[in-house]
Design a protein around this motif. Structure first.
Motif, PDB file in Angstrom:
ATOM      1  N   ALA A 157       3.970  45.158   7.991  1.00 56.51           N
ATOM      2  CA  ALA A 157       3.186  44.911   9.208  1.00 56.51           C
ATOM      3  C   ALA A 157       2.783  43.443   9.304  1.00 56.51           C
ATOM      4  O   ALA A 157       2.796  42.865  10.405  1.00 56.51           O
ATOM      5  CB  ALA A 157       1.958  45.813   9.238  1.00 56.51           C
ATOM      6  N   ILE A 158       2.436  42.843   8.179  1.00 58.64           N
ATOM      7  CA  ILE A 158       2.085  41.416   8.166  1.00 58.64           C
ATOM      8  C   ILE A 158       3.303  40.578   8.547  1.00 58.64           C
ATOM      9  O   ILE A 158       3.213  39.662   9.372  1.00 58.64           O
ATOM     10  CB  ILE A 158       1.512  40.997   6.799  1.00 58.64           C
ATOM     11  CG1 ILE A 158       0.156  41.656   6.569  1.00 58.64           C
ATOM     12  CG2 ILE A 158       1.408  39.471   6.702  1.00 58.64           C
ATOM     13  CD1 ILE A 158      -0.356  41.544   5.148  1.00 58.64           C
ATOM     14  N   ALA A 159       4.454  40.906   7.966  1.00 62.66           N
ATOM     15  CA  ALA A 159       5.684  40.175   8.291  1.00 62.66           C
ATOM     16  C   ALA A 159       6.019  40.324   9.773  1.00 62.66           C
ATOM     17  O   ALA A 159       6.394  39.341  10.440  1.00 62.66           O
ATOM     18  CB  ALA A 159       6.837  40.672   7.420  1.00 62.66           C
ATOM     19  N   ASP A 160       5.889  41.529  10.306  1.00 65.33           N
ATOM     20  CA  ASP A 160       6.153  41.764  11.728  1.00 65.33           C
ATOM     21  C   ASP A 160       5.176  40.980  12.606  1.00 65.33           C
ATOM     22  O   ASP A 160       5.566  40.409  13.628  1.00 65.33           O
ATOM     23  CB  ASP A 160       6.065  43.253  12.063  1.00 65.33           C
ATOM     24  CG  ASP A 160       7.186  44.076  11.462  1.00 65.33           C
ATOM     25  OD1 ASP A 160       8.195  43.491  10.990  1.00 65.33           O
ATOM     26  OD2 ASP A 160       7.046  45.322  11.428  1.00 65.33           O
ATOM     27  N   LYS A 176       6.085  38.076  15.349  1.00 68.46           N
ATOM     28  CA  LYS A 176       5.647  38.182  16.745  1.00 68.46           C
ATOM     29  C   LYS A 176       4.872  36.933  17.159  1.00 68.46           C
ATOM     30  O   LYS A 176       5.106  36.378  18.234  1.00 68.46           O
ATOM     31  CB  LYS A 176       4.776  39.428  16.927  1.00 68.46           C
ATOM     32  CG  LYS A 176       4.299  39.624  18.339  1.00 68.46           C
ATOM     33  CD  LYS A 176       3.425  40.861  18.462  1.00 68.46           C
ATOM     34  CE  LYS A 176       2.872  40.968  19.869  1.00 68.46           C
ATOM     35  NZ  LYS A 176       1.885  42.022  20.003  1.00 68.46           N
ATOM     36  N   LEU A 177       3.962  36.485  16.296  1.00 66.83           N
ATOM     37  CA  LEU A 177       3.180  35.284  16.611  1.00 66.83           C
ATOM     38  C   LEU A 177       4.076  34.056  16.728  1.00 66.83           C
ATOM     39  O   LEU A 177       3.874  33.207  17.605  1.00 66.83           O
ATOM     40  CB  LEU A 177       2.093  35.068  15.559  1.00 66.83           C
ATOM     41  CG  LEU A 177       0.955  36.090  15.554  1.00 66.83           C
ATOM     42  CD1 LEU A 177       0.063  35.885  14.332  1.00 66.83           C
ATOM     43  CD2 LEU A 177       0.148  36.009  16.838  1.00 66.83           C
ATOM     44  N   TYR A 191       0.828  49.899   0.426  1.00 60.56           N
ATOM     45  CA  TYR A 191       0.871  48.437   0.341  1.00 60.56           C
ATOM     46  C   TYR A 191       2.130  47.876   0.999  1.00 60.56           C
ATOM     47  O   TYR A 191       2.088  46.872   1.702  1.00 60.56           O
ATOM     48  CB  TYR A 191       0.809  47.966  -1.111  1.00 60.56           C
ATOM     49  CG  TYR A 191      -0.460  48.331  -1.844  1.00 60.56           C
ATOM     50  CD1 TYR A 191      -1.698  48.301  -1.223  1.00 60.56           C
ATOM     51  CD2 TYR A 191      -0.418  48.697  -3.183  1.00 60.56           C
ATOM     52  CE1 TYR A 191      -2.856  48.624  -1.902  1.00 60.56           C
ATOM     53  CE2 TYR A 191      -1.568  49.014  -3.879  1.00 60.56           C
ATOM     54  CZ  TYR A 191      -2.782  48.977  -3.234  1.00 60.56           C
ATOM     55  OH  TYR A 191      -3.919  49.293  -3.923  1.00 60.56           O
ATOM     56  N   ARG A 192       3.245  48.520   0.757  1.00 55.91           N
ATOM     57  CA  ARG A 192       4.524  48.046   1.315  1.00 55.91           C
ATOM     58  C   ARG A 192       4.485  48.054   2.843  1.00 55.91           C
ATOM     59  O   ARG A 192       4.964  47.131   3.486  1.00 55.91           O
ATOM     60  CB  ARG A 192       5.678  48.902   0.803  1.00 55.91           C
ATOM     61  CG  ARG A 192       7.041  48.404   1.253  1.00 55.91           C
ATOM     62  CD  ARG A 192       8.165  49.247   0.684  1.00 55.91           C
ATOM     63  NE  ARG A 192       8.087  49.340  -0.765  1.00 55.91           N
ATOM     64  CZ  ARG A 192       8.783  48.594  -1.626  1.00 55.91           C
ATOM     65  NH1 ARG A 192       9.620  47.695  -1.157  1.00 55.91           N
ATOM     66  NH2 ARG A 192       8.658  48.750  -2.918  1.00 55.91           N
ATOM     67  N   LEU A 237       3.197  29.779   9.897  1.00 56.22           N
ATOM     68  CA  LEU A 237       3.679  31.154   9.990  1.00 56.22           C
ATOM     69  C   LEU A 237       5.047  31.300   9.327  1.00 56.22           C
ATOM     70  O   LEU A 237       5.304  32.289   8.632  1.00 56.22           O
ATOM     71  CB  LEU A 237       3.728  31.613  11.451  1.00 56.22           C
ATOM     72  CG  LEU A 237       2.412  31.471  12.223  1.00 56.22           C
ATOM     73  CD1 LEU A 237       2.580  31.930  13.654  1.00 56.22           C
ATOM     74  CD2 LEU A 237       1.282  32.211  11.545  1.00 56.22           C
ATOM     75  N   SER A 238       5.910  30.326   9.500  1.00 56.22           N
ATOM     76  CA  SER A 238       7.227  30.347   8.853  1.00 56.22           C
ATOM     77  C   SER A 238       7.092  30.286   7.336  1.00 56.22           C
ATOM     78  O   SER A 238       7.780  31.007   6.612  1.00 56.22           O
ATOM     79  CB  SER A 238       8.091  29.174   9.330  1.00 56.22           C
ATOM     80  OG  SER A 238       8.432  29.328  10.682  1.00 56.22           O
ATOM     81  N   GLU A 239       6.195  29.419   6.864  1.00 59.76           N
ATOM     82  CA  GLU A 239       5.997  29.301   5.419  1.00 59.76           C
ATOM     83  C   GLU A 239       5.447  30.589   4.825  1.00 59.76           C
ATOM     84  O   GLU A 239       5.891  31.029   3.762  1.00 59.76           O
ATOM     85  CB  GLU A 239       5.080  28.122   5.100  1.00 59.76           C
ATOM     86  CG  GLU A 239       5.760  26.777   5.308  1.00 59.76           C
ATOM     87  CD  GLU A 239       4.894  25.633   4.833  1.00 59.76           C
ATOM     88  OE1 GLU A 239       4.130  25.806   3.863  1.00 59.76           O
ATOM     89  OE2 GLU A 239       5.000  24.551   5.429  1.00 59.76           O
TER      90      GLU A 239
END
Length: 100
Positions: free
Chosen positions: A68-71, A75-76, A62-63, A90-92
């Motif tokens: 990966a989601i944060a990365d 990137k986006l 999960y971590r 995306l910032s929120e």
């Protein structure tokens, strides 16, 4: 023989979880169509939970998925994604994940 059964069980579980993700997506789309906020929330929650569990069954902690989601969000944002430019979504979301 026991190892083969374990592999078969794990494979069936992954296949079942894949259908759960599709089912949750369908439920979400129906809820959006119907305009039911509570069902939309339930559909989103089910989709996210099913995705996390599928990832875990595929060997992704999960971590690691959170990272990966944060990365991906970073990137986006860097690429100038429209949702960031117009709404700062995306910032929120990045901030929400960071605070968890």
């Amino acid at each position: 023989m026991e190892r083969d059964l374990d592999v078969a069980t794990r494979t069936r579980t992954i296949e079942w979880l894949k259908t759960e993700v599709v089912d949750q997506m369908s439920r979400l789309f129906k809820a959006i169509w119907d305009g039911s906020t509570s069902r939309v929330i339930d559909g989103l929650a089910g989709l996210i939970a099913s995705s996390y569990i599928l990832g875990r069954r595929l060997g992704i902690p999960y971590r690691d998925l959170d990272h990966a989601i944060a990365d991906k969000l970073a990137k986006l944002k860097q690429e100038g994604h429209q949702l960031e430019e117009h709404y700062k979504d995306l910032s929120e979301l990045s901030e929400h994940i960071r605070k968890r």
